[in-house]
Design a protein around this motif. Structure first.
Motif, PDB file in Angstrom:
ATOM      1  N   ASP A 223       0.903  -1.179  -0.047  1.00 27.07           N
ATOM      2  CA  ASP A 223      -0.021   0.222   0.027  1.00 27.07           C
ATOM      3  C   ASP A 223       1.034   1.245   0.147  1.00 27.07           C
ATOM      4  OD1 ASP A 223       1.122  -0.231   2.442  1.00 27.07           O
ATOM      5  OD2 ASP A 223      -0.806  -0.173   3.583  1.00 27.07           O
ATOM      6  N   ASP A 224       1.981   1.152  -0.618  1.00 29.57           N
ATOM      7  CA  ASP A 224       3.152   2.127  -0.671  1.00 29.57           C
ATOM      8  C   ASP A 224       3.654   2.762   0.759  1.00 29.57           C
ATOM      9  OD1 ASP A 224       3.360   2.185  -3.335  1.00 29.57           O
ATOM     10  OD2 ASP A 224       1.652   3.732  -3.638  1.00 29.57           O
ATOM     11  N   ARG A 225       3.379   1.981   1.894  1.00 31.40           N
ATOM     12  CA  ARG A 225       4.102   2.437   2.985  1.00 31.40           C
ATOM     13  C   ARG A 225       5.607   1.863   2.978  1.00 31.40           C
ATOM     14  NH1 ARG A 225       1.461   0.007   7.615  1.00 31.40           N
ATOM     15  NH2 ARG A 225       0.757  -1.638   6.198  1.00 31.40           N
ATOM     16  N   ARG A 226       6.548   2.406   3.840  1.00 31.09           N
ATOM     17  CA  ARG A 226       7.847   1.958   3.810  1.00 31.09           C
ATOM     18  C   ARG A 226       8.094   1.122   5.252  1.00 31.09           C
ATOM     19  NH1 ARG A 226       6.442   4.161  -1.147  1.00 31.09           N
ATOM     20  NH2 ARG A 226       8.190   4.004  -2.441  1.00 31.09           N
ATOM     21  N   LEU A 227       8.466   0.285   5.238  1.00 27.62           N
ATOM     22  CA  LEU A 227       9.031  -0.235   6.451  1.00 27.62           C
ATOM     23  C   LEU A 227      10.589  -0.361   6.560  1.00 27.62           C
ATOM     24  CD1 LEU A 227       8.159  -1.944   9.031  1.00 27.62           C
ATOM     25  CD2 LEU A 227       8.242  -4.190   7.611  1.00 27.62           C
TER      26      LEU A 227
END
Length: 399
Positions: A223-227
């Motif tokens: 979902d285009d988040r960055r971890l």
């Protein structure tokens, strides 16, 4: 006054000649580079650094040979020292640029925009990690050489070397976590455990390896988040790598349905669905009943796709289609709970079964035959004799 003016003119002339020579070489290399990838990379990445290095080096020589009248003067020593520092820094920049050119030329031979790009992604990961490491080493060496040009630093060099053991231990303890991540990053790059663009599942999140450095790894979640995770995470904790051997993967879609479901008809519907979509890669299409407890059965559809993104869409498509198919075509197979209502005393019709033979009443202390595993029948006596202890006769045990 004329001597100072001559020094300035000599420095400007040397700079102009250096820039002119570099520009001529740049144009020649660019013209020849139309058919050579290496020369093209040189013109793009090493032009600016070569201009600076050549200019500073030319000015340094011009100042050194045009200031013979000021030998021993403080300003001459300071100026020459500053120019030497500039030469060291510019040469380090040029060397780093040449390394980048070599690495980019090597990467250009491996394409990642093809279906089977596992080897290309592996090489790309290793080259990127080596690029970061070599640039860091060049910077450290350049700073070290620049510091060694100061007499005060050279004077304390012997003392630093004698205490290197103690300093090394202290530095190792202070930077234990940092060094651990650095070595973990190198291990990841060359162990082939994870590569750039690999699809992984970490911390319950599904995503793609977007960036891999010596200290941390960036995972781009779906979902285009960055971890952001330290590199040591991938060497100390388990994680899923969906594309380690190939991009093609398998996925499941499970359904809880009633026992009335026609399994073969559902299997044929699944086959018809996957054959009509380009998300399926044609390898695996299986539908099986994996459980049948709790009043319902669990049906699992196993399908395959060329990559993780296509598999996600295919699984969703299978769920949507088969849910609609069960609802519209087989409504009796939808999940349901069965209940039976008895009379006022909660008696159900099927509870009463006429006995086939008279019920024998047992004497006090007598145990029925069907309540014992060891004894009470010929088969039970045989089991009893088989399971008695080695020093205990069966006859005495039954007593």
């Amino acid at each position: 006054m004329q001597s100072y003016l001559g020094t300035i003119v000599a420095a400007l002339a040397a700079a102009a000649i250096a820039l002119f020579v570099v520009e001529v070489v740049h144009r020649v290399v660019r013209r020849l580079g139309r058919r050579s990838l290496l020369l093209t990379e040189l013109t793009e990445h090493a032009h600016r650094s070569s201009q600076v290095a050549a200019t500073v080096l030319a000015v340094q020589f011009a100042v050194r040979f045009s200031t013979g009248y000021a030998v021993g003067e403080q300003w001459r020593q300071v100026l020459l020292h500053a120019l030497v520092l500039g030469v060291i820094a510019s040469v380090a920049w040029l060397v780093a640029s040449l390394l980048v050119v070599a690495e980019d030329t090597a990467l250009a031979r491996f394409r990642v925009d093809v279906p089977d790009n596992r080897h290309a992604r592996r090489v790309r990961t290793q080259v990127v990690m080596l690029r970061r490491l070599t640039i860091a080493v060049i910077v450290v060496l350049a700073v070290g050489v620049m510091l060694m040009t100061f007499p005060a630093v050279r004077g304390i060099g012997a003392g630093v070397l004698t205490s290197a053991g103690v300093v090394g231990v202290v530095a190792a303890l202070a930077a234990q976590s940092l060094l651990g991540n650095v070595f973990a990053g190198l291990q990841l790059a060359f162990s082939d455990a994870v590569r750039l663009d690999d699809v992984v599942v970490v911390e319950g999140e599904w995503g793609r390896i977007e960036e891999l450095t010596l200290s941390y790894v960036v995972v781009q979640i779906w979902d285009d988040r960055r971890l952001i995770l330290p590199t040591s995470y991938f060497t100390t904790k388990p994680f899923q790598n969906w594309t380690r051997t190939e991009a093609a993967v398998l996925g499941t879609a499970e359904f809880d349905v009633d026992w009335a479901i026609p399994v073969q008809a559902m299997r044929e519907e699944l086959r018809r669905l996957v054959e009509s979509t380009d998300l399926w890669d044609g390898r695996v299409c299986v539908l099986q009943v994996t459980d049948a407890t709790g009043g319902m059965i669990k049906v699992r559809a196993l399908v395959s796709a060329a990559d993780a993104g296509s598999l996600w869409d295919l699984r969703c498509l299978v769920r949507e289609h088969l849910v609609a198919w069960i609802r519209d075509q087989r409504p009796t197979a939808m999940p349901r709970m069965r209940t039976e209502i008895g009379d006022a005393e909660s008696n159900l019709p099927w509870q009463w079964v006429r006995p086939r033979r008279p019920v024998r009443r047992l004497a006090d202390g007598e145990v029925p035959d069907d309540a014992r595993v060891f004894g009470g029948s010929d088969d039970g006596d045989a089991r009893s004799e088989a399971f008695v202890g080695p020093d205990e006769p069966a006859a005495e045990t039954r007593r």
